[in-house]
Structure formats: C-alpha cells, structure tokens
Design an enzyme around this catalytic site. Sequence first.
Site, PDB file in Angstrom:
ATOM      1  N   GLU A 106       9.611   1.220  10.808  1.00 30.14           N
ATOM      2  CA  GLU A 106      10.641   2.250  10.586  1.00 30.14           C
ATOM      3  C   GLU A 106       9.944   3.575  10.812  1.00 30.14           C
ATOM      4  O   GLU A 106       9.109   3.987  10.008  1.00 30.14           O
ATOM      5  CB  GLU A 106      11.185   2.193   9.154  1.00 30.14           C
ATOM      6  CG  GLU A 106      11.939   0.928   8.799  1.00 30.14           C
ATOM      7  CD  GLU A 106      13.253   0.748   9.541  1.00 30.14           C
ATOM      8  OE1 GLU A 106      13.667   1.673  10.282  1.00 30.14           O
ATOM      9  OE2 GLU A 106      13.851  -0.330   9.396  1.00 30.14           O
ATOM     10  N   GLY A 119       2.600   4.244  13.736  1.00 27.50           N
ATOM     11  CA  GLY A 119       3.337   3.005  13.983  1.00 27.50           C
ATOM     12  C   GLY A 119       2.929   2.338  15.291  1.00 27.50           C
ATOM     13  O   GLY A 119       2.796   1.108  15.363  1.00 27.50           O
ATOM     14  N   GLU A 170      10.252  15.952  15.271  1.00 28.38           N
ATOM     15  CA  GLU A 170      10.642  15.661  13.892  1.00 28.38           C
ATOM     16  C   GLU A 170       9.890  16.641  12.988  1.00 28.38           C
ATOM     17  O   GLU A 170       8.696  16.483  12.743  1.00 28.38           O
ATOM     18  CB  GLU A 170      10.289  14.224  13.519  1.00 28.38           C
ATOM     19  CG  GLU A 170      10.762  13.888  12.114  1.00 28.38           C
ATOM     20  CD  GLU A 170      10.478  12.460  11.698  1.00 28.38           C
ATOM     21  OE1 GLU A 170       9.349  11.997  11.870  1.00 28.38           O
ATOM     22  OE2 GLU A 170      11.407  11.810  11.185  1.00 28.38           O
ATOM     23  N   GLY A 173       6.706   5.137   8.558  1.00 31.62           N
ATOM     24  CA  GLY A 173       5.898   6.346   8.658  1.00 31.62           C
ATOM     25  C   GLY A 173       6.061   6.984  10.014  1.00 31.62           C
ATOM     26  O   GLY A 173       7.135   6.884  10.639  1.00 31.62           O
ATOM     27  N   SER A 174       4.998   7.603  10.500  1.00 37.51           N
ATOM     28  CA  SER A 174       5.093   8.351  11.755  1.00 37.51           C
ATOM     29  C   SER A 174       5.068   7.412  12.970  1.00 37.51           C
ATOM     30  O   SER A 174       4.483   6.326  12.919  1.00 37.51           O
ATOM     31  CB  SER A 174       3.940   9.343  11.848  1.00 37.51           C
ATOM     32  OG  SER A 174       2.715   8.657  11.804  1.00 37.51           O
ATOM     33  N   THR A 175       5.690   7.849  14.035  1.00 40.67           N
ATOM     34  CA  THR A 175       5.727   7.059  15.260  1.00 40.67           C
ATOM     35  C   THR A 175       4.311   6.845  15.786  1.00 40.67           C
ATOM     36  O   THR A 175       3.965   5.759  16.262  1.00 40.67           O
ATOM     37  CB  THR A 175       6.619   7.753  16.300  1.00 40.67           C
ATOM     38  OG1 THR A 175       7.949   7.824  15.755  1.00 40.67           O
ATOM     39  CG2 THR A 175       6.681   6.998  17.607  1.00 40.67           C
ATOM     40  N   LYS A 217       0.846  -1.199   0.000  1.00 41.83           N
ATOM     41  CA  LYS A 217       0.000   0.000   0.000  1.00 41.83           C
ATOM     42  C   LYS A 217       0.877   1.243   0.000  1.00 41.83           C
ATOM     43  O   LYS A 217       1.535   1.570   0.986  1.00 41.83           O
ATOM     44  CB  LYS A 217      -0.917   0.049   1.224  1.00 41.83           C
ATOM     45  CG  LYS A 217      -1.974   1.139   1.057  1.00 41.83           C
ATOM     46  CD  LYS A 217      -2.444   1.738   2.364  1.00 41.83           C
ATOM     47  CE  LYS A 217      -1.781   3.032   2.740  1.00 41.83           C
ATOM     48  NZ  LYS A 217      -2.021   4.183   1.868  1.00 41.83           N
ATOM     49  N   CYS A 271      13.632  10.556   7.305  1.00 50.10           N
ATOM     50  CA  CYS A 271      13.738  10.158   8.711  1.00 50.10           C
ATOM     51  C   CYS A 271      15.189  10.173   9.181  1.00 50.10           C
ATOM     52  O   CYS A 271      15.441  10.212  10.377  1.00 50.10           O
ATOM     53  CB  CYS A 271      13.093   8.800   8.927  1.00 50.10           C
ATOM     54  SG  CYS A 271      13.539   7.599   7.687  1.00 50.10           S
TER      55      CYS A 271
HETATM   56  P1  NAP Z   1       1.678   8.302   8.365  1.00 46.23           P
HETATM   57  O1  NAP Z   1       0.311   8.784   8.625  1.00 46.23           O
HETATM   58  O2  NAP Z   1       2.379   7.546   9.415  1.00 46.23           O
HETATM   59  O3  NAP Z   1       1.586   7.430   6.998  1.00 46.23           O
HETATM   60  C1  NAP Z   1       2.487   6.439   6.582  1.00 46.23           C
HETATM   61  C2  NAP Z   1       1.742   5.343   5.833  1.00 46.23           C
HETATM   62  O4  NAP Z   1       0.814   4.698   6.727  1.00 46.23           O
HETATM   63  C3  NAP Z   1       0.881   5.842   4.662  1.00 46.23           C
HETATM   64  O5  NAP Z   1       0.849   4.865   3.656  1.00 46.23           O
HETATM   65  C4  NAP Z   1      -0.478   5.982   5.317  1.00 46.23           C
HETATM   66  O6  NAP Z   1      -1.548   5.977   4.389  1.00 46.23           O
HETATM   67  C5  NAP Z   1      -0.495   4.760   6.195  1.00 46.23           C
HETATM   68  N1  NAP Z   1      -1.445   4.816   7.304  1.00 46.23           N
HETATM   69  C6  NAP Z   1      -1.988   5.917   7.898  1.00 46.23           C
HETATM   70  N2  NAP Z   1      -2.837   5.549   8.864  1.00 46.23           N
HETATM   71  C7  NAP Z   1      -2.853   4.189   8.897  1.00 46.23           C
HETATM   72  C8  NAP Z   1      -3.541   3.217   9.684  1.00 46.23           C
HETATM   73  N3  NAP Z   1      -4.372   3.572  10.640  1.00 46.23           N
HETATM   74  N4  NAP Z   1      -3.311   1.916   9.438  1.00 46.23           N
HETATM   75  C9  NAP Z   1      -2.455   1.541   8.482  1.00 46.23           C
HETATM   76  N5  NAP Z   1      -1.792   2.405   7.688  1.00 46.23           N
HETATM   77  C10 NAP Z   1      -1.968   3.730   7.912  1.00 46.23           C
HETATM   78  O7  NAP Z   1       2.602   9.494   7.950  1.00 46.23           O
HETATM   79  P2  NAP Z   1       2.125  10.873   7.284  1.00 46.23           P
HETATM   80  O8  NAP Z   1       0.807  11.317   7.852  1.00 46.23           O
HETATM   81  O9  NAP Z   1       2.216  10.715   5.851  1.00 46.23           O
HETATM   82  O10 NAP Z   1       3.242  11.855   7.816  1.00 46.23           O
HETATM   83  C11 NAP Z   1       3.160  12.400   9.134  1.00 46.23           C
HETATM   84  C12 NAP Z   1       4.526  12.544   9.753  1.00 46.23           C
HETATM   85  O11 NAP Z   1       5.139  11.257   9.892  1.00 46.23           O
HETATM   86  C13 NAP Z   1       5.555  13.337   8.965  1.00 46.23           C
HETATM   87  O12 NAP Z   1       5.393  14.694   9.112  1.00 46.23           O
HETATM   88  C14 NAP Z   1       6.845  12.795   9.512  1.00 46.23           C
HETATM   89  O13 NAP Z   1       7.190  13.430  10.712  1.00 46.23           O
HETATM   90  C15 NAP Z   1       6.530  11.351   9.779  1.00 46.23           C
HETATM   91  N6  NAP Z   1       6.972  10.463   8.680  1.00 46.23           N
HETATM   92  C16 NAP Z   1       8.070   9.698   8.858  1.00 46.23           C
HETATM   93  C17 NAP Z   1       8.511   8.885   7.833  1.00 46.23           C
HETATM   94  C18 NAP Z   1       9.704   8.007   7.965  1.00 46.23           C
HETATM   95  O14 NAP Z   1      10.327   7.705   6.968  1.00 46.23           O
HETATM   96  N7  NAP Z   1      10.033   7.546   9.144  1.00 46.23           N
HETATM   97  C19 NAP Z   1       7.837   8.860   6.623  1.00 46.23           C
HETATM   98  C20 NAP Z   1       6.704   9.642   6.463  1.00 46.23           C
HETATM   99  C21 NAP Z   1       6.280  10.426   7.503  1.00 46.23           C
HETATM  100  P3  NAP Z   1      -2.103   7.386   3.816  1.00 46.23           P
HETATM  101  O15 NAP Z   1      -1.046   7.944   2.977  1.00 46.23           O
HETATM  102  O16 NAP Z   1      -3.284   7.007   3.034  1.00 46.23           O
HETATM  103  O17 NAP Z   1      -2.424   8.220   5.023  1.00 46.23           O
END
Ligand code: NAP
Length: 456
Positions: free
Chosen positions: A231, A214, A358, A209-211, A156, A265
């Site tokens: 991660e 996660g 972050e 993705g986000s902590t 996904k 990250c």
């Molecule tokens: P996120 O919400 O954690 O999204 C990451 C992935 O998880 C996306 O594919 C997202 O889908 C999916 N997701 C969201 N809610 C989910 C759930 N309940 N169950 C399963 N999967 C789910 O990250 P974001 O909102 O894009 O970014 C927010 C913050 O996270 C950033 O500002 C940054 O600080 C951090 N981040 C960190 C990393 C890293 O590499 N460690 C990467 C991205 C973001 P959708 O796209 O459809 O929401």
Amino acid sequence: MSAGTTDVINPSTEQVVATIASASAEETDEAVALAAAALPAWRAVAPADRARLLRRFAESVDDHLEELAWLEVANAGHTIANARWEAGNVRDVLHYYSAAPERLMGRQIPVEGGVNVTFKEPLGVVGVIVPWNFPMPIAGWGMAPALAAGNAVVLKPAEMTPLTAVRLGELALEAGLPEGVLQVVTGKGSVVGQRLVDSPLVAKIVFTGSTEVGRGIMAGCAQHVKRVTLELGGKNANIVFADADLARAAAAAPSGVFDNAGQDCCARSRILVQRSVYDEFMTLLEPAVTRIRVGDPGDEATEMGPLISAGHHRKVASYVPDDALVAFRGSAPDGPGYWFAPTVLAPVQTSDPAFTDEVFGPVVTVVAFDDEQDAVRIANDTEYGLSGSIWTRDLGRALRTARAVEAGNLSVNSNSSVRYSTPFGGFKQSGLGRELGPDALEAFTETKNVYIATED
Ligand code: NAP
Ligand code: MG
C-alpha cells in the site's frame, strides 16, 4: 545483541515521551523463529476457538480504547477524536475477521473418477511493516486477516510511532493469543524491516509506506518469490463538476485533504474544478479552510494537529516556497511542535511539484478543467492510483467518471475511502493487492487443490 534504543517524540511538544528498544537483525531472526515455532499449534486451533480468541482480542482493544487513543495523541499528534476512531477501527477489523476462521471455505469441483476439493491454507509467518501516519489502523488491517487465516505475525511499527503497536501486542497476549503468534518488534526499517524481507522463514510481507521503499521491498521479496502486499502513496483527485452541490463539495474538501494534517495516502490533494464554477467554488472553499481549528490534539474541539517530525515539516515546507501561489491559508500555533497551517495553492500548473508529488502534508492544489474528458485526463496524469472523489448530481456522469479514473477507491459525493468491510488498495504505483473486506483473506492464504479418487 540489541541495536540500542530510540527516543519517541511528541510532535506537538517536541518532548521525549518514551524510549524504546531498537531490535537488531539477530533479534528479528529470533522473533521470526519463535513465530515459526508457534505456527503448527496455531494452525491446529479449532476454527471456533481461533474466532473466539480474535473476538476476545477485539474486546480487549475496546476496553483499552481510551488508553490507546491517548497514546496516539502523545506519540503521533493525532486529534483525540481521530485517535478514538483509529482504536475503534482496530477493534472493528478484529471483529470483522473473527468471523473468518469458520468461513474460510474451499470449493468442491466436479471431476471424473473422484472428488476434488480446495483448501485455503495459511502462508506461514507474515511480516507486517507499518508506517507512522496511521499506526493503529494499518497494524490492524495487516494482522487481523493474517491471524484469522492461521498465520503467525511479526509486526514492525514505524520507528517514530511504536507505542500503540507495542500495547496492542500486550493486549493480544492478555486476551489469550498463544505466545509467538503475534509479536511486535520495534526498530529501524533498514534493520528489522529489511530482515523480515530477507528472511527465508517469512512467507509474506505486508508493507505500507512510500513508493520508493515499497519498490525495494518488492525486489527483496523476489529473491524468495515471497508474497507481498503493497500500500503505497497517492496523489488523489477531488473532481468537482459544475452541476454538483458546490456548497457541500467545498465544505467537505478541507477534511478530505487536511485530515491527519494531510498525512494520509488517500488525501485529496488535487482539487479539479470545472472552469464555469471555479470562482464560486473558491469563494466557498476559503471560509471552510480558514476556520479549521489547528492546535492541541488533546483538545476535543481540535480538527488538525501537527506534522509527525521536524524532518517531515521541512519536506512539506519545501512545496510552499516564498513565491508559491498561496490562494489562502488557515492558521497554526506558534512555539514548539511541528505545526503547518492548512494551505491552498491556486492556480497551479499541472507540472508544479506540489501538484504532482505526494506532499503528505496540509497542502492542497486547485486547477480548473473544461469537461468530463479533460477532468479524467488530468486525474489520470500521475503514477499513482489510490483514491479519489467525484462530485456531481448526474448519476451517469458519476459512474462514467468513476469507471474512467484509474484508482482503487472512489467515492461519489463523499470523500470517504475506507470501510473495513470493503476492499482497499491501489492501481498503478499506489500498490499491489487489496486489504480489508473479503479480499484480504485471499492475500493471506494459498489455495490447495486435493483430488481424491473414488473408483475401485
Ligand atoms: P517509509 O520509509 O516507506 O517507511 C514505512 C515503513 O517501512 C516504516 O516502518 C519504515 O521503518 C519501514 N522501512 C523503511 N525502510 C525499510 C526497508 N529498507 N526495509 C523494510 N522496511 C523499511 O516511509 P517514511 O520514510 O516514513 O515516509 C516517507 C514518505 O512516504 C512520506 O512523506 C509519504 O509521502 C510516504 N508515506 C506513505 C504512506 C502511505 O500510507 N501510503 C505512509 C507513510 C509514508 P522506519 O520507520 O524505521 O524507517
Ligand atoms: Mg523512510
């Protein structure tokens, strides 16, 4: 029933570049069922043939490298140079793990009365949930070792950045991967991602993705004692000691944090400089920041593109209020696009949210430290523990500091964290488990022990 569609926006122009299906929970279940049905035949493919299929997939990615790279320029605003590297990374990771099917070796352990052997069995259906910041590499890090170990993958992509993942799914089929072995399901995290977490037919989740999200995924996986690799975020320290090559450290610091517009990250968003060289370092850092070329990511000379979205731009901007202590900042284009100039905040308090959170944008904070112990204390004063850098000419200090910093990926006299042949992952709340290198295969297999009696 489909859950509708989503417009994909080019973050440099704010124009719609594509409209993509948003799968429903039922459609996600169908993909999982297809993956489960494909598993027995995929497991039975001879190791050399599975290796050959992965090599063909890698070659197909290489043949379409320009197409994939330009898709990422349009979808994520990545610079064309970065996007080419990212597509090349998918190819390299597939090549690296194409060697694995023939090397997934178990052990023969001496026992009484028989022979004892271990096998590395695939887990089953693996759900790979990818964020928007590195759509191609992170997809590759999840799918390549999972497929090599004999698992089926449902991937996904992030809702905002699905285009390269969809294309990779097509290339896999064209390369000969059997139907159902790798499926890309586009849609919302709260629908598709959540369904992968909740489905009893999914054996493992790989999430980047986000902590915050996660943590929820880990809790969801606990319902089925589902395997999980996480991660998550980082707030990484770039520690510059007084005896370092200051010119090199200062020249490298901007790309160490502003690459991919800071949406990384591993971004070194906390620069810690020994007090005796603080002023000299800042004098060297300023021209390195102000000369960064921010603009059209399709221009070969561009070094930094836009942020991913208007919403993310608002979040990043909130860390630089009008009264922020801006030491200096670079430039950014006007007009459409989610542009944010590279910004250096100094001197900041270690309690400043820009120093602790972050930010995930082109904002770096600088603080001074007194000695090695002080540097390690500040570096470790965070929930995160992903990466970091140490700049010094003293080998003993480099190793002592690298051992003392609580993070999974450290570099000395360099800001580079990622190599496909070495393990990558976080300490503390930066994650769980390791990707890449030899370690990732452990995360996609279960050890089975078999004892065979040989006595009459
Ligand atoms: P996120 O919400 O954690 O999204 C990451 C992935 O998880 C996306 O594919 C997202 O889908 C999916 N997701 C969201 N809610 C989910 C759930 N309940 N169950 C399963 N999967 C789910 O990250 P974001 O909102 O894009 O970014 C927010 C913050 O996270 C950033 O500002 C940054 O600080 C951090 N981040 C960190 C990393 C890293 O590499 N460690 C990467 C991205 C973001 P959708 O796209 O459809 O929401
Ligand atoms: Mg989110």
